[in-house]
Design a protein around this motif. Structure first.
Motif, PDB file in Angstrom:
ATOM      1  N   SER A 167     -10.200 -14.693  -7.451  1.00 43.17           N
ATOM      2  CA  SER A 167      -9.741 -13.797  -6.931  1.00 43.17           C
ATOM      3  C   SER A 167      -8.830 -14.317  -5.757  1.00 43.17           C
ATOM      4  O   SER A 167      -8.911 -15.321  -5.226  1.00 43.17           O
ATOM      5  CB  SER A 167     -10.728 -12.759  -6.225  1.00 43.17           C
ATOM      6  N   THR A 168      -7.842 -13.327  -5.320  1.00 44.24           N
ATOM      7  CA  THR A 168      -7.181 -13.530  -4.059  1.00 44.24           C
ATOM      8  C   THR A 168      -6.887 -12.054  -3.599  1.00 44.24           C
ATOM      9  O   THR A 168      -6.543 -11.161  -4.061  1.00 44.24           O
ATOM     10  CB  THR A 168      -5.867 -14.265  -4.185  1.00 44.24           C
ATOM     11  N   THR A 169      -6.788 -12.191  -2.003  1.00 48.50           N
ATOM     12  CA  THR A 169      -6.625 -11.072  -1.340  1.00 48.50           C
ATOM     13  C   THR A 169      -5.542 -11.364  -0.069  1.00 48.50           C
ATOM     14  O   THR A 169      -5.262 -10.586   0.816  1.00 48.50           O
ATOM     15  CB  THR A 169      -7.885 -10.461  -0.800  1.00 48.50           C
ATOM     16  N   SER A 170      -5.011 -12.447  -0.186  1.00 50.22           N
ATOM     17  CA  SER A 170      -3.988 -12.754   0.789  1.00 50.22           C
ATOM     18  C   SER A 170      -2.573 -12.563   0.560  1.00 50.22           C
ATOM     19  O   SER A 170      -2.408 -12.197  -0.736  1.00 50.22           O
ATOM     20  CB  SER A 170      -4.076 -14.463   1.268  1.00 50.22           C
ATOM     21  N   GLY A 171      -1.718 -12.413   1.437  1.00 54.21           N
ATOM     22  CA  GLY A 171      -0.169 -11.956   1.029  1.00 54.21           C
ATOM     23  C   GLY A 171      -0.184 -10.562   0.731  1.00 54.21           C
ATOM     24  O   GLY A 171      -0.929  -9.677   1.073  1.00 54.21           O
ATOM     25  N   PHE A 172       1.033 -10.300  -0.028  1.00 58.03           N
ATOM     26  CA  PHE A 172       1.422  -8.799   0.027  1.00 58.03           C
ATOM     27  C   PHE A 172       0.719  -8.347  -1.521  1.00 58.03           C
ATOM     28  O   PHE A 172       0.543  -8.896  -2.391  1.00 58.03           O
ATOM     29  CB  PHE A 172       2.700  -8.523  -0.127  1.00 58.03           C
ATOM     30  N   SER A 173       0.119  -7.070  -1.029  1.00 59.56           N
ATOM     31  CA  SER A 173      -0.421  -6.198  -2.504  1.00 59.56           C
ATOM     32  C   SER A 173       0.047  -5.048  -2.388  1.00 59.56           C
ATOM     33  O   SER A 173       0.299  -4.280  -1.361  1.00 59.56           O
ATOM     34  CB  SER A 173      -1.777  -6.509  -2.334  1.00 59.56           C
TER      35      SER A 173
END
Length: 206
Positions: free
Chosen positions: A23-29
Motif C-alpha cells: 500500500s501507499t498513501t503518499s503523494g496525490f490521490s
C-alpha cells in the motif's frame, strides 16, 4: 555463534527483500464514492424537515495529498438527496470538507486505518416550502461546521484502495433565505449530520 548470527541475519535480509509494498498513501490521490447520511436539528425553524426526511443518499468526490505515509491533507465535495419520500421537488445538502488525516500502519499492510478532523461548509436547499400553510417558497440555508472522521483503506493494489469512512459533522446555518430574501432567525439554526461513505481511491505516485 558468529556463524549462526551471520546466517540468521542473511535470512532476515532475504525475508525483508522478498516482502512487497502492499500500500501507499503518499503523494496525490483521487476518490469517488457514495454516501448515506442522517441529519437532525434542535432548531424550531428546520427541525420539522429533519423529522419528515431524516436520511438520504448521495455522492462524494475527493482529492488528497499525502506528505508522508502518515500525514495527508484532503478536500472532498459531497451532495446528499434527502427527498426520499417525495415530499418536495428538491431537498438536498451539499458541502465541501477540508481536513487533515493521519493514516496508521505501513506500506507492507493492505489494511490502513485512519482518523481525520477539519472544517465543513454546508448548504441546504428545500423547494417548495410553505409558511404558515400558505404559498410555495424556496428555502436555502448555508453555514459552517466542524467534523471528525474515522475509517480505513483496504488496498487491492498498492495504489488502488477501497475505503469506508464514518463522519460526524456539527455546526450552524448562519445564512437563511426564503425565495432569495434573507430572514433573521431568533435562535441558533444548528445541524448535526452523521455520514457513512464507501469509495474507491487511486494514488498517483507509486
Amino acid at each position: 555463534m558468529k556463524l549462526l548470527a551471520t546466517t540468521l541475519l542473511f535470512f532476515a535480509c532475504l525475508t525483508l527483500l522478498a516482502q512487497d509494498v502492499s500500500s501507499t498513501t503518499s503523494g496525490f490521490s483521487f476518490e469517488i464514492g457514495g454516501e448515506y447520511a442522517g441529519w437532525s436539528s434542535n432548531s424550531n425553524f428546520i427541525s420539522d424537515l429533519a423529522e419528515l426526511d431524516p436520511d438520504g443518499y448521495g455522492y462524494k468526490l475527493g482529492v488528497a495529498y499525502g506528505f508522508s505515509e502518515k500525514l495527508s491533507l484532503s478536500m472532498a465535495y459531497s451532495g446528499v438527496n434527502f427527498n426520499l419520500n417525495d415530499n418536495w421537488t428538491k431537498f438536498a445538502v451539499t458541502g465541501l470538507d477540508v481536513y487533515g488525516r493521519i493514516t496508521f500502519g505501513g506500506t507492507l499492510q493492505k489494511f490502513r486505518p485512519f482518523l481525520g478532523a477539519g472544517i465543513s461548509t454546508r448548504a441546504m436547499k428545500v423547494d417548495p416550502v410553505t409558511l404558515d400553510g400558505f404559498g410555495e417558497f424556496e428555502l436555502k440555508n448555508t453555514g459552517l461546521g466542524f467534523f471528525g472522521a474515522g475509517g480505513a483503506n483496504y488496498h487491492f493494489l498498492p495504489n488502488l484502495a477501497g475505503a469506508f469512512q464514518l463522519r460526524f459533522t456539527t455546526g450552524d446555518f448562519s445564512g437563511n433565505t426564503i425565495s432569495g430574501e434573507q430572514v433573521d432567525i431568533d435562535e441558533t439554526v444548528d445541524f448535526t449530520i452523521i455520514t457513512l461513505s464507501l469509495s474507491v481511491k487511486y494514488f498517483l505516485e507509486y
